[in-house]
Design a protein around this motif. Structure first.
Motif: not given
Length: 410
Positions: A221-226
């Motif tokens: 999820l954090f990677a997708a936001g980045m």
């Protein structure tokens, strides 16, 4: 980049992205719907359906608002990095990054801890196993979420702040790699999340839910936001006429993503009855949710205004402004009203009173909004705008003016 390009595009060349504000407002609304459903067991009926249809699937899925918060947090942290990479914007120092994260998170968090520990110590008891002061220290250092007995102590929603702050600590290193190899860093984060969640499935079912809600399990999820932040800035380099032509396609993608989310919510509502069904469903669908969030941010930013307004409108943007204090306090406000009998029911068990269920739901919402607005406008925003020293200086000036006015009247 020309002025005409900036004016024609739907995304301004600043750190403010309206669709992200709207999604943050929707995220907090989802979380409140979930917790107030748990507290009142009121299922919101759909109007004009004679009670045949309701929004229970949406309320049940509301806990996924936390997943959306994690995604948006990574987007907001990475957006300035992407502007540095693709537009040559200056990169903030590590000291500035640390200060901005601290001034945003810590004062409201400390205030909430202080009020709860002093005024409502039995609402969310501290860990009997570790003791009062150890539990408090673990919360102050944001490691409380790592242990099952302190995961929900002091305030049930504090667990996610542990995950959030742990990501903040890790982010400067991730950002360093991201500025050099954005796709490789994001792919590595996704693979690590998938491997971690696969490992959690080998653990006893009773431990799975706790393990599922740790930082490694949210890395995709954090990677997708980045990645969303990078894509949004990268796409902005294209000609405005191209995005004008693609707006209908972007609108279709947004509507399709919202439809898929609704179907996923319905599926979660069916799966929640099994043992650890909710956590198992989250683990299996977290990457899919991350992909849908990317579509909503990127395509939503270039969709026609009418479609964007489904996500980013006055209501959701205002909720976004209050979102941090709403998150910290909404559950506390409702539990205090319920458990202290401030909104009495006609039956010994309040949930047996149909009138109490819906009226309590409304009263708790209004009370939480009022308290969050007071804290946001009177405490959080002045600190963000002026800093601690600036706020103290202004308070000192106003006190001196008050004293001078009293002396003049005397």
């Amino acid at each position: 980049m020309s002025a005409a390009h900036l004016e024609a595009g739907p995304v301004p060349a600043t750190q403010h992205v309206a669709i992200v504000d709207g999604l943050r407002g929707l995220a907090i609304a989802l979380v409140i719907l979930f917790h107030y459903w748990q507290i009142t067991w009121w299922v919101i009926p759909l109007p004009f359906t004679g009670g045949q249809h309701n929004l229970e699937a949406l309320q049940v899925a509301g806990a996924l608002g936390v997943e959306l918060f994690f995604f948006l947090s990574a987007f907001c942290l990475t957006y300035p990095q992407a502007k540095t990479m693709l537009e040559g914007a200056p990169l903030a120092s590590l000291a500035h990054y640390t200060y901005r994260r601290a001034i945003k998170i810590l004062p409201s968090y400390w205030l909430a801890m202080l009020i709860l520990l002093v005024c409502f110590p039995t609402l969310y008891p501290t860990s009997a196993e570790r003791g009062y002061w150890v539990d408090v220290l673990m919360h102050l250092t944001f490691i409380h979420n790592l242990f099952a007995d302190t995961h929900y102590s002091i305030n049930g929603v504090f667990w996610s702040l542990g995950v959030e702050v742990q990501f903040y600590v890790l982010f400067p290193l991730l950002a360093w790699g991201f500025r050099r190899q954005p796709w490789l860093v994001c792919a590595g984060m996704v693979l690590l999340a998938l491997a971690y969640r696969a490992w959690t499935h080998t653990q006893p079912l009773g431990e799975f839910s706790h393990l599922n809600n740790q930082l490694p399990g949210f890395l995709d999820l954090f990677a997708a936001g980045m990645l969303s932040a990078y894509l949004l800035v990268w796409l902005r380099q294209g000609p405005a006429v191209l995005w004008a032509q693609l707006r209908p396609w972007c609108a279709g993608l947004v509507l399709l993503a919202l439809l898929v989310l609704a179907l996923l919510f319905a599926d979660l509502n069916q799966a929640r009855g099994a043992a650890e069904g909710y956590a198992l469903w989250q683990s299996a669908h977290r990457l899919a949710l991350a992909g849908l969030f990317v579509v909503l941010v990127v395509a939503g930013s270039y969709a026609p205004a009418l479609v964007r307004s489904l996500i980013a409108n006055r209501v959701t943007v205002w909720l976004s402004l209050l979102s941090y204090n709403l998150y910290l306090w909404h559950q506390v406000v409702a539990r205090v009203i319920k458990e202290y009998g401030w909104w009495p029911a006609a039956t010994p068990v309040p949930m047996d009173d149909p009138s109490w269920r819906w009226s309590m739901f409304v009263v708790a919402w209004l009370a939480a909004l009022a308290w969050a607005a007071l804290l946001t406008y009177g405490f959080e925003r002045p600190l963000l705008q002026y800093g601690v020293r600036g706020v103290l200086a202004r308070l000192r000036t106003r006190w001196q003016q008050f004293q001078q006015a009293n002396l003049a009247e005397a």
